[in-house]
Design a protein around this motif. Structure first.
Motif, PDB file in Angstrom:
ATOM      1  N   ASP A 182     -15.319  57.078 -13.809  1.00 36.56           N
ATOM      2  CA  ASP A 182     -14.032  57.221 -14.470  1.00 36.56           C
ATOM      3  C   ASP A 182     -13.278  55.901 -14.422  1.00 36.56           C
ATOM      4  OD1 ASP A 182     -11.405  59.713 -14.127  1.00 36.56           O
ATOM      5  OD2 ASP A 182     -12.156  58.562 -15.823  1.00 36.56           O
ATOM      6  N   SER A 183     -12.265  55.769 -15.283  1.00 34.03           N
ATOM      7  CA  SER A 183     -11.501  54.525 -15.255  1.00 34.03           C
ATOM      8  C   SER A 183     -10.064  54.802 -15.677  1.00 34.03           C
ATOM      9  CB  SER A 183     -12.120  53.498 -16.189  1.00 34.03           C
ATOM     10  OG  SER A 183     -11.932  53.894 -17.516  1.00 34.03           O
ATOM     11  N   ARG A 184      -9.157  53.979 -15.218  1.00 34.45           N
ATOM     12  CA  ARG A 184      -7.756  54.075 -15.615  1.00 34.45           C
ATOM     13  C   ARG A 184      -7.594  53.483 -17.000  1.00 34.45           C
ATOM     14  NH1 ARG A 184      -3.759  51.284 -13.169  1.00 34.45           N
ATOM     15  NH2 ARG A 184      -2.380  52.609 -14.346  1.00 34.45           N
ATOM     16  N   PRO A 185      -6.519  53.714 -17.740  1.00 34.62           N
ATOM     17  CA  PRO A 185      -5.452  54.643 -17.400  1.00 34.62           C
ATOM     18  C   PRO A 185      -5.699  56.062 -17.886  1.00 34.62           C
ATOM     19  CG  PRO A 185      -4.836  53.402 -19.319  1.00 34.62           C
ATOM     20  CD  PRO A 185      -6.212  52.947 -18.951  1.00 34.62           C
ATOM     21  N   ARG A 186      -6.774  56.275 -18.669  1.00 28.89           N
ATOM     22  CA  ARG A 186      -6.925  57.607 -19.252  1.00 28.89           C
ATOM     23  C   ARG A 186      -7.468  58.648 -18.282  1.00 28.89           C
ATOM     24  NH1 ARG A 186      -7.780  57.915 -25.207  1.00 28.89           N
ATOM     25  NH2 ARG A 186      -6.399  56.295 -25.927  1.00 28.89           N
ATOM     26  N   LEU A 187      -8.313  58.208 -17.336  1.00 28.87           N
ATOM     27  CA  LEU A 187      -8.897  59.137 -16.363  1.00 28.87           C
ATOM     28  C   LEU A 187      -9.516  60.356 -17.043  1.00 28.87           C
ATOM     29  CD1 LEU A 187      -6.237  58.884 -13.536  1.00 28.87           C
ATOM     30  CD2 LEU A 187      -8.554  58.025 -13.477  1.00 28.87           C
ATOM     31  N   GLU A 188     -10.299  60.080 -18.112  1.00 29.78           N
ATOM     32  CA  GLU A 188     -10.930  61.193 -18.838  1.00 29.78           C
ATOM     33  C   GLU A 188     -12.061  61.824 -18.042  1.00 29.78           C
ATOM     34  OE1 GLU A 188     -11.976  58.909 -22.179  1.00 29.78           O
ATOM     35  OE2 GLU A 188     -10.439  59.776 -23.443  1.00 29.78           O
ATOM     36  N   GLY A 189     -12.604  61.065 -17.067  1.00 25.65           N
ATOM     37  CA  GLY A 189     -13.717  61.594 -16.287  1.00 25.65           C
ATOM     38  C   GLY A 189     -13.350  62.863 -15.551  1.00 25.65           C
ATOM     39  N   ARG A 190     -12.065  63.033 -15.258  1.00 24.21           N
ATOM     40  CA  ARG A 190     -11.664  64.239 -14.519  1.00 24.21           C
ATOM     41  C   ARG A 190     -11.905  65.488 -15.351  1.00 24.21           C
ATOM     42  NH1 ARG A 190      -6.328  62.299 -11.155  1.00 24.21           N
ATOM     43  NH2 ARG A 190      -7.424  60.577 -10.159  1.00 24.21           N
ATOM     44  N   GLU A 191     -11.683  65.374 -16.666  1.00 22.56           N
ATOM     45  CA  GLU A 191     -11.927  66.523 -17.549  1.00 22.56           C
ATOM     46  C   GLU A 191     -13.416  66.843 -17.577  1.00 22.56           C
ATOM     47  OE1 GLU A 191     -10.020  68.600 -19.063  1.00 22.56           O
ATOM     48  OE2 GLU A 191     -11.677  69.559 -20.109  1.00 22.56           O
ATOM     49  N   ALA A 192     -14.252  65.788 -17.682  1.00 24.82           N
ATOM     50  CA  ALA A 192     -15.709  66.003 -17.678  1.00 24.82           C
ATOM     51  C   ALA A 192     -16.149  66.634 -16.369  1.00 24.82           C
ATOM     52  CB  ALA A 192     -16.434  64.667 -17.886  1.00 24.82           C
ATOM     53  N   LEU A 193     -15.562  66.138 -15.252  1.00 24.97           N
ATOM     54  CA  LEU A 193     -15.907  66.674 -13.934  1.00 24.97           C
ATOM     55  C   LEU A 193     -15.578  68.154 -13.859  1.00 24.97           C
ATOM     56  CD1 LEU A 193     -16.860  65.640 -11.163  1.00 24.97           C
ATOM     57  CD2 LEU A 193     -14.485  65.413 -10.538  1.00 24.97           C
ATOM     58  N   ARG A 194     -14.391  68.494 -14.371  1.00 24.63           N
ATOM     59  CA  ARG A 194     -13.970  69.898 -14.332  1.00 24.63           C
ATOM     60  C   ARG A 194     -14.952  70.769 -15.100  1.00 24.63           C
ATOM     61  NH1 ARG A 194     -10.911  73.412 -17.167  1.00 24.63           N
ATOM     62  NH2 ARG A 194     -10.986  72.007 -18.938  1.00 24.63           N
ATOM     63  N   ARG A 195     -15.354  70.299 -16.303  1.00 22.99           N
ATOM     64  CA  ARG A 195     -16.252  71.124 -17.127  1.00 22.99           C
ATOM     65  C   ARG A 195     -17.610  71.298 -16.481  1.00 22.99           C
ATOM     66  NH1 ARG A 195     -15.490  68.794 -23.205  1.00 22.99           N
ATOM     67  NH2 ARG A 195     -13.225  68.732 -23.153  1.00 22.99           N
ATOM     68  N   LEU A 196     -18.126  70.219 -15.851  1.00 28.76           N
ATOM     69  CA  LEU A 196     -19.471  70.312 -15.286  1.00 28.76           C
ATOM     70  C   LEU A 196     -19.477  71.152 -14.014  1.00 28.76           C
ATOM     71  CD1 LEU A 196     -20.606  66.621 -15.779  1.00 28.76           C
ATOM     72  CD2 LEU A 196     -21.311  68.573 -17.105  1.00 28.76           C
ATOM     73  N   VAL A 197     -18.453  70.954 -13.189  1.00 26.70           N
ATOM     74  CA  VAL A 197     -18.430  71.694 -11.920  1.00 26.70           C
ATOM     75  C   VAL A 197     -18.254  73.186 -12.176  1.00 26.70           C
ATOM     76  CG1 VAL A 197     -17.086  72.047  -9.820  1.00 26.70           C
ATOM     77  CG2 VAL A 197     -17.638  69.757 -10.553  1.00 26.70           C
ATOM     78  N   GLN A 198     -17.514  73.505 -13.261  1.00 26.62           N
ATOM     79  CA  GLN A 198     -17.326  74.920 -13.606  1.00 26.62           C
ATOM     80  C   GLN A 198     -18.659  75.607 -13.876  1.00 26.62           C
ATOM     81  OE1 GLN A 198     -14.978  75.464 -17.134  1.00 26.62           O
ATOM     82  NE2 GLN A 198     -13.302  76.207 -15.888  1.00 26.62           N
ATOM     83  N   ARG A 199     -19.637  74.851 -14.455  1.00 27.01           N
ATOM     84  CA  ARG A 199     -20.946  75.430 -14.741  1.00 27.01           C
ATOM     85  C   ARG A 199     -21.814  75.526 -13.507  1.00 27.01           C
ATOM     86  NH1 ARG A 199     -22.804  76.150 -19.865  1.00 27.01           N
ATOM     87  NH2 ARG A 199     -21.135  75.796 -21.326  1.00 27.01           N
ATOM     88  N   GLY A 200     -21.412  74.798 -12.448  1.00 27.86           N
ATOM     89  CA  GLY A 200     -22.219  74.833 -11.236  1.00 27.86           C
ATOM     90  C   GLY A 200     -23.103  73.621 -11.047  1.00 27.86           C
ATOM     91  N   ILE A 201     -22.880  72.572 -11.834  1.00 19.41           N
ATOM     92  CA  ILE A 201     -23.695  71.360 -11.682  1.00 19.41           C
ATOM     93  C   ILE A 201     -23.114  70.551 -10.535  1.00 19.41           C
ATOM     94  CG2 ILE A 201     -24.486  69.287 -12.851  1.00 19.41           C
ATOM     95  CD1 ILE A 201     -24.013  70.694 -15.471  1.00 19.41           C
ATOM     96  N   SER A 202     -23.972  70.002  -9.661  1.00 11.46           N
ATOM     97  CA  SER A 202     -23.457  69.222  -8.531  1.00 11.46           C
ATOM     98  C   SER A 202     -23.120  67.827  -9.016  1.00 11.46           C
ATOM     99  CB  SER A 202     -24.474  69.166  -7.394  1.00 11.46           C
ATOM    100  OG  SER A 202     -25.707  68.747  -7.870  1.00 11.46           O
ATOM    101  N   CYS A 203     -21.885  67.403  -8.766  1.00 13.01           N
ATOM    102  CA  CYS A 203     -21.385  66.147  -9.314  1.00 13.01           C
ATOM    103  C   CYS A 203     -20.825  65.255  -8.228  1.00 13.01           C
ATOM    104  CB  CYS A 203     -20.250  66.410 -10.291  1.00 13.01           C
ATOM    105  SG  CYS A 203     -20.724  67.384 -11.699  1.00 13.01           S
ATOM    106  N   THR A 204     -20.837  63.943  -8.516  1.00  9.12           N
ATOM    107  CA  THR A 204     -20.164  62.951  -7.686  1.00  9.12           C
ATOM    108  C   THR A 204     -19.186  62.239  -8.592  1.00  9.12           C
ATOM    109  OG1 THR A 204     -22.311  62.627  -6.647  1.00  9.12           O
ATOM    110  CG2 THR A 204     -20.601  61.067  -6.085  1.00  9.12           C
ATOM    111  N   TYR A 205     -18.045  61.818  -8.045  1.00 10.38           N
ATOM    112  CA  TYR A 205     -17.025  61.175  -8.874  1.00 10.38           C
ATOM    113  C   TYR A 205     -16.719  59.804  -8.292  1.00 10.38           C
ATOM    114  CZ  TYR A 205     -12.410  60.554 -11.047  1.00 10.38           C
ATOM    115  OH  TYR A 205     -11.331  60.081 -11.735  1.00 10.38           O
ATOM    116  N   VAL A 206     -16.862  58.760  -9.123  1.00  6.58           N
ATOM    117  CA  VAL A 206     -16.487  57.417  -8.667  1.00  6.58           C
ATOM    118  C   VAL A 206     -15.659  56.759  -9.747  1.00  6.58           C
ATOM    119  CG1 VAL A 206     -18.447  56.983  -7.153  1.00  6.58           C
ATOM    120  CG2 VAL A 206     -18.631  56.457  -9.570  1.00  6.58           C
TER     121      VAL A 206
END
Lengths: 308, 435
Positions: free
Chosen positions: B274-298
């Motif tokens: 993910d990167s500033r200022p949009r921080l769009e990765g958080r939305e992707a993280l939310r969608r993937l974790v909801q499905r049960g995929i194991s994720c790491t966020y950097v």
């Protein structure tokens, strides 16, 4: 439903093996296509779709016998070539006749492909050149024969190419046409590259990215030639173009990596040594095919034209 | 610049005439032939100039003549002109820079007679960032156009095929002012305009409208929804068990692929960068974790730390240019570069409707500048850059897109199949043949 003169699996395999035996100089893909043409002639199918299904089945059978990339790519191209025509005739036998004629045309075209490649490539071999090649390739042999016939003087280094020491056969064939040849160890490629002017290898398959699949050891040779800034040329006929896109070595499907009998007998493949490797397009300078001299990025263009 | 054009024509014309005159002298042809050839060369020169493409106005903001022309055009279409905000870094002074606090809709009179209300709503959604992402923007645009077509009535003595296209022009200028159009939106608009102008004149209005609505539905269905399914099918072949996949930001297509692969029981884990200022990765993280995929966020600054673990990189694209360059969210080219040095394969997923005929080799020529105030960050009640406008030598740069060269991309997955990055012009050629 077994018809009397329709080919079943054993007949198919036997016909294929006979073709390979009668003409050892013929590429395995050409033998496969001859077999498929014979299969088409004897097939007693009632529908075009049934015909295509049985041809696909026949290609799969042949791939099980000889698991080279070229057999599967040649079979698929054959199928596409013969169906790439208007099959709107009412009579099935007329359609079949059209398909057979196109099949023979295809066979004729590819039998001439090696000569076309040799004609394109031999001009790149200058007088006094030192050439390095890998293992035994009939296309490379044809190119070197043409260059020798044009009265060019050159020396050849051939790698021994374990585990089947195919390089020695190449060396014998070259000695017969009076070309000075030296057999080197596979490990000596880096050592010998500084003496060499150009590297020419054949290919078992040319993939969509423009890279090639060839006997194990080719990738090493390509990396070393890139480091030494020597041109790395590939000679291949157009029926070897295959719709595969490997990203790295382990992305190449197992059915091409190992010999057909190994795949059948051995259950755990991690002990077996692969017979082929993948060379990415960034290491290849030019590809000589019967469609012309191509850069690796132009291969995808040609593939789209062939397959779509 | 018009003087230069005339000078160029005159010089080329006279040189051709001199050549032809000497040739005619040597082969003794009548003098009238020379005169004819002279006129024809000058005419050809003018025609050539007409065909040569001009630079689009939105990358010539520092040229006052162009800005004046744009202002006159907007005045004619009765659309308010949006003014630039803040100090622009000199390298990007040829691009617009707008502030989110001054949306264009504030300057419109309500009810607006010129612009359809769904377009006004859409423009506001674009400029405030409520609708973001190239697929989402294109689909929202097409739905808004469907509403426009439903509410449209042909004025008397006018033909639908011509009048509707003219009606759409001010809407497109308005949306362009709210937020510069993306390549996918441009292609969608081209398609709609073509469909409208192909309506036969004897077609009744109701019939024409239903035809257009079905065309738009089919476009969305074929180019976006089904294309995503086809791309997932190809992409899943490339995902093997035990893979560690790196994704950047939030691409609807890449998220779709990963969710499909997870449903087909592939075992993999995902690293979201993910990167500033949009921080769009958080939305992707939310969608993937909801499905049960194991994720790491950097964050992107930890990229070279995390890359030795990664086996593949999946990136989305905003557009694919004709020379094989990939235009995508800023930061993508950095990821591709570092992945290349670690020998990790980079796969770009892109539908064919995002392919455009533009050619770009750098990220400066044509880009988008977002609101510079987004870079201000408030921590523990203090905002560091609060008064950045007062510092005359300080400029805040918030770029939106960057361009990745094709040498860093190993594979492009499109709905037509897997192609190398250099084959984009081939696909464009095949598409043009189809049309």
């Amino acid at each position: 439903m077994q018809q009397p003169s329709k080919m079943n699996e054993e007949e198919l395999v036997e016909y294929f093996r006979t073709q390979m035996r009668t003409d050892p100089d013929m590429a395995s893909a050409v033998a496969a296509i001859r077999t498929l043409l014979e299969f088409l002639r004897r097939d007693k199918g009632e529908t075009i779709l049934g015909l295509r299904e049985s041809l696909k089945w026949a290609t799969d059978c042949l791939t099980e016998v000889d698991s080279s990339v070229a057999v599967s790519s040649g079979g698929e191209l054959f199928l596409r070539f013969i169906s790439l025509t208007s099959l709107e005739h009412q009579d099935l036998s007329r359609c079949k006749k059209v398909m057979e004629e196109r099949g023979e045309l295809f066979l004729e075209k590819i039998s001439l492909s090696r000569t076309k490649v040799a004609k394109l490539c031999h001009t790149f071999i200058k007088d006094g050149a030192k050439i390095l090649t890998h293992s035994s390739s009939r296309v490379v042999l044809r190119v070197l024969e043409k260059a020798a016939a044009e009265k060019k003087r050159f020396t050849v280094y051939v790698t021994e190419s374990q585990p089947d020491t195919a390089g020695k056969q190449m060396a014998d064939a070259l000695r017969r046409i009076n070309v000075p040849v030296t057999v080197v160890l596979d490990a000596a490629v880096g050592y010998v590259l500084e003496k060499v002017d150009l590297v020419i290898v054949g290919a078992e398959g040319v993939v969509e990215s423009g890279g090639i699949i060839n006997k194990i050891g080719t990738y090493q040779m390509a990396v070393c030639s890139k480091a030494h800034n020597k041109p790395f040329y590939v000679v291949a006929e157009s029926f070897k173009f295959v719709r595969l896109y490997p990203l790295n070595q382990q992305d190449v499907p197992d059915r091409f990596k190992y010999k057909a009998d190994t795949l059948r007998t051995v259950s755990d493949l991690s002990d077996e040594h692969p017979m082929i490797d993948y060379t990415p397009p960034s290491l290849i300078t030019l590809l000589f095919t019967d469609l012309g001299v191509l850069t690796p990025s132009a291969v995808s263009d040609e593939l789209i034209k062939l397959y779509l | 610049s018009s003087i230069l054009h005339i000078a160029a024509v005159v010089v080329s014309g006279t040189s051709v005439v001199v050549y032809m005159y000497t040739w005619c002298l040597s082969s003794s042809i009548h003098i009238s032939a020379v005169v004819v050839s002279m006129f024809s060369t000058i005419i050809c020169g003018f025609l050539f100039l007409l065909v040569v493409k001009r630079l689009p106005e939105h990358v010539q903001v520092d040229d006052p003549a162009v800005v004046k022309r744009l202002a006159k055009k907007l005045e004619r279409q009765q659309i308010p002109l949006r003014s630039d905000y803040g100090y622009k870094v000199s390298l990007f002074s040829h691009l617009h820079q707008y502030s989110r606090k001054a949306p264009l809709t504030q300057q419109l009179s309500i009810p607006s007679t010129v612009i359809h209300p769904s377009i006004v709503r859409l423009g506001l959604q674009y400029s405030q960032g409520i609708v973001a992402g190239s697929n989402a923007r294109s689909v929202a645009l097409l739905h808004a156009f469907k509403q426009v077509i439903r509410d449209y009535t042909t004025p008397p003595n006018e033909e639908l095929s011509r009048d509707l296209v003219n009606k759409l022009k001010p809407y497109i200028s308005f949306l362009n002012q709210c937020r510069p159009l993306s390549a996918s939106m441009g292609n969608a608009i081209k398609y709609i305009k073509k469909e409208i102008s192909n309506i036969p004149s004897q077609c009744k209005e109701e019939e024409a409208k239903t035809k257009l609505l079905t065309c738009i539905d089919r476009y969305i269905e074929e180019k976006i929804v089904l294309a995503a399914k086809a791309i997932s099918k190809y992409a899943i072949e490339k995902i093997s068990d035990g893979d560690v996949i790196l994704v950047y930001g939030c691409s609807s297509l890449v998220n779709n692929i990963l969710c499909e692969a997870f449903e087909k029981s592939r075992k993999f884990r995902v690293i979201v960068v993910d990167s500033r200022p949009r921080l769009e990765g958080r939305e992707a993280l939310r969608r993937l974790v909801q499905r049960g995929i194991s994720c790491t966020y950097v964050l992107i600054s930890a990229l070279s730390y995390i890359l030795p673990e990664v086996s593949k990189v999946f990136l989305g694209a905003h557009a694919l240019l004709a020379n094989g360059y990939v235009m995508s969210r800023v930061g993508t080219s950095q990821i591709a570069l570092v992945a290349r040095t670690f020998n990790v394969p980079v796969l770009v997923c892109c539908e064919t409707y995002k392919f455009c005929e533009k050619v770009q080799t750098d990220s400066f020529v044509s880009n988008e500048l977002d609101d510079p105030d987004d870079l201000m960050v408030t921590r523990k009640g203090k905002t560091q850059l609060e008064n950045w406008q007062d510092v005359s030598s300080l400029g805040l740069l918030n770029l939106v897109y960057d361009v990745t060269p094709p040498d860093f991309v190993d594979l492009v997955i499109t709905d037509l199949g897997m192609i190398p990055c250099t084959s984009v012009p081939v696909v464009l050629r095949v598409k043009n043949l189809d049309q």
